[in-house]
Motif scaffolding. Sequence first.
Motif, mmCIF file in Angstrom:
data_model
loop_
_atom_site.group_PDB
_atom_site.id
_atom_site.type_symbol
_atom_site.label_atom_id
_atom_site.label_comp_id
_atom_site.label_asym_id
_atom_site.label_seq_id
_atom_site.Cartn_x
_atom_site.Cartn_y
_atom_site.Cartn_z
ATOM 1 N N ARG A 175 0.883 -1.550 -0.012
ATOM 2 C CA ARG A 175 0.001 -0.181 -0.565
ATOM 3 C C ARG A 175 0.773 1.606 0.009
ATOM 4 N N ASN A 176 0.102 1.980 -0.684
ATOM 5 C CA ASN A 176 1.262 3.631 -1.463
ATOM 6 C C ASN A 176 0.283 4.385 -0.739
ATOM 7 N N ALA A 177 0.531 5.276 0.467
ATOM 8 C CA ALA A 177 -0.142 6.306 1.178
ATOM 9 C C ALA A 177 -0.107 7.114 0.373
ATOM 10 N N GLN A 178 1.425 8.143 -0.074
ATOM 11 C CA GLN A 178 1.098 9.039 -0.584
ATOM 12 C C GLN A 178 -0.202 8.967 -2.411
ATOM 13 N N ARG A 179 0.274 7.897 -3.289
ATOM 14 C CA ARG A 179 -1.519 7.211 -4.091
ATOM 15 C C ARG A 179 -1.553 6.899 -4.021
ATOM 16 N N GLY A 180 -1.746 6.384 -3.309
ATOM 17 C CA GLY A 180 -2.735 5.921 -2.812
ATOM 18 C C GLY A 180 -3.530 4.492 -3.006
#
Length: 283
Positions: free
Chosen positions: A103-108
């Motif tokens: 999971r990537n918080a910045q890109r979602g």
Amino acid sequence: MAGVQRAKFWRFLTFLLVTVGVAWLCFMIYRGSGNTTADEMGNPPSGVETDAAPEMMPKALIDGLVLLRAEQMAKVPVVDGFQSPVGPPRYAMMYNAQGFGERNAQRGGLHVGEDWNGIGGENSDEGEPVYAAARGLVVYSGTPSADWGNVVILAHRLPGEKRIIQTLYAHLKERHVRAGQMVSRGAVIGSIGTAGGAYLAHLHFEAIASLAVEAGMLGYAAGTMNRLNPSDLLAQHPAPPVPDLFDEIRRIRALEAVSDSAVNRGQQTPQDGFVPVNPAQFN
């Protein structure tokens, strides 16, 4: 007399309608068959490998999902296994900076591929070669968008299976193959890049179970969609510890065909430099 005039009028009207209809049909055929200017790799301007001009395609398919043609599917080769797209020998100098499904918080969303970076960090791996993970048919070579940069997609068949697996190589600095080309496992198909400075140098690598070219689709999604874990694919179908001789075999068979042609023209022996080979052993 009036009846004759009415008959002439209707004949004239029918002729006029038929003429207009034929003219319209000819115009649509000419418009649909018009060629667009290709780039240096032989791709249409949009980067879509397709028979139709981009303006004749549904918007949803442009720079996105384009079904493989029957001709392409028939040419997709069976692999002898998969190897790392960044080596060897460079494999020891690379690491997976962002794995599949992370999971990537910045890109979602979840990462639908793997990001391979050089252990030197920053842009230390820029320009390093990118290798075909398996023998395959190039079904896309282009730039679907600025965020993706140069992209190459190969199509493969697994032994004993009907489904087609594609491998996607993105953010390349250079592309060394063109759509329609057949490549061996381990062939250099491009080099690691930054997508024109959009990122630090790395290879975004995906494995996709699909009958469509999906260049330009999101690299992050709510789920992993039809993406496969690239590392699992390599582990489940490892390449043999020898080079892929697919290209060499095709070269020899081509030479044999030329040699046979020379013999059929009345020469008793093959020309110098041609090796006679039995094609059956490669079928």
